[in-house]
Write a protein that holds these residues in place. Structure first.
Motif, short mmCIF file in Angstrom:
data_model
loop_
_atom_site.label_atom_id
_atom_site.label_comp_id
_atom_site.label_asym_id
_atom_site.label_seq_id
_atom_site.Cartn_x
_atom_site.Cartn_y
_atom_site.Cartn_z
N ARG A 191 68.64 -32.78 67.29
CA ARG A 191 68.53 -34.00 66.49
C ARG A 191 67.30 -34.82 66.91
N ASP A 192 67.13 -34.99 68.22
CA ASP A 192 66.00 -35.78 68.73
C ASP A 192 64.67 -35.15 68.36
N ASN A 214 75.40 -36.61 59.51
CA ASN A 214 75.85 -37.70 58.65
C ASN A 214 76.93 -38.52 59.38
N ARG A 215 77.43 -39.53 58.73
CA ARG A 215 78.42 -40.43 59.36
C ARG A 215 79.71 -39.72 59.73
N ALA A 216 80.02 -38.64 59.03
CA ALA A 216 81.24 -37.90 59.32
C ALA A 216 81.05 -36.92 60.49
N GLY A 217 79.82 -36.85 61.01
CA GLY A 217 79.55 -35.96 62.14
C GLY A 217 79.17 -34.55 61.75
N ASN A 218 78.88 -34.33 60.47
CA ASN A 218 78.47 -33.00 60.00
C ASN A 218 76.97 -32.81 60.21
N HIS A 219 76.62 -31.74 60.90
CA HIS A 219 75.22 -31.43 61.17
C HIS A 219 74.69 -30.50 60.10
N SER A 220 73.46 -30.76 59.66
CA SER A 220 72.83 -29.92 58.65
C SER A 220 71.32 -29.98 58.82
N ILE A 221 70.65 -29.15 58.05
CA ILE A 221 69.20 -29.19 57.97
C ILE A 221 68.86 -30.29 56.96
N ALA A 222 67.82 -31.06 57.24
CA ALA A 222 67.45 -32.15 56.33
C ALA A 222 67.21 -31.62 54.92
N PRO A 223 67.65 -32.36 53.92
CA PRO A 223 67.42 -31.94 52.53
C PRO A 223 65.93 -31.69 52.28
N SER A 271 58.88 -26.88 69.95
CA SER A 271 58.95 -26.17 71.23
C SER A 271 60.10 -26.67 72.08
N SER A 272 60.25 -27.98 72.16
CA SER A 272 61.34 -28.51 72.98
C SER A 272 62.70 -28.22 72.34
N GLY A 273 62.78 -28.32 71.03
CA GLY A 273 64.04 -28.06 70.35
C GLY A 273 64.47 -26.61 70.42
N LEU A 274 63.50 -25.70 70.36
CA LEU A 274 63.82 -24.28 70.33
C LEU A 274 63.66 -23.61 71.68
N GLY A 275 63.52 -24.41 72.73
CA GLY A 275 63.28 -23.88 74.07
C GLY A 275 64.49 -23.24 74.73
N SER A 276 65.58 -23.11 74.03
CA SER A 276 66.80 -22.52 74.60
C SER A 276 67.39 -21.54 73.58
N PRO A 277 67.80 -20.37 74.03
CA PRO A 277 68.46 -19.43 73.11
C PRO A 277 69.72 -20.02 72.48
N ILE A 278 70.41 -20.88 73.21
CA ILE A 278 71.61 -21.53 72.65
C ILE A 278 71.23 -22.42 71.48
N ARG A 279 70.15 -23.20 71.64
CA ARG A 279 69.74 -24.09 70.54
C ARG A 279 69.28 -23.28 69.33
N TRP A 280 68.62 -22.15 69.57
CA TRP A 280 68.21 -21.29 68.46
C TRP A 280 69.45 -20.83 67.69
#
Length: 108
Positions: free
Chosen positions: A67-68, A75-84, A22-31
């Motif tokens: 992320r929170d 990852n360490r290079a700063g690439n964001h992804s969905i957890a494997p 709920s907190s993560g998806l509480g913004s259209p931008i985050r969606w």
């Protein structure tokens, strides 16, 4: 992969709580950011910001919330992804967080 291998991998993933979702998806931008990450190939903040027409600082703040909440990893290079193991269909943007299956759909 056998079915028992897949079941073991799925069992190892912690369920994301409804509160975190709920907190993560509480913004259209985050969606929209989550959809880009789910359908992308390890995107950095600048790429995400460009795709959505946002200042990088704004995208960064929203990605921290995701992320929170445990919805994305970086990852360490700063690439964001969905957890494997969570990404069910990259083409359709379907992600399994345990408490729910998100269908992020195509780009809009």
């Amino acid at each position: 992969n056998t079915s028992s291998d897949i079941e073991a991998q799925e069992a190892a993933l912690p369920t994301v709580s409804f509160s975190a979702l709920s907190s993560g998806l509480g913004s259209p931008i985050r969606w929209k950011l989550l959809r880009e990450v789910a359908m992308g190939d390890g995107l950095i903040i600048v790429e995400l910001a460009e795709r959505l027409g946002l200042p990088a600082s704004n995208a960064s703040k929203h990605m921290k919330v995701l992320r929170d909440a445990g919805l994305v990893v970086v990852n360490r290079a700063g690439n964001h992804s969905i957890a494997p193991g969570r990404l069910v269909s990259k083409a359709e943007g379907v992600v399994d967080y345990g408490t729910c299956l998100l269908r992020l759909g195509g780009r809009s």
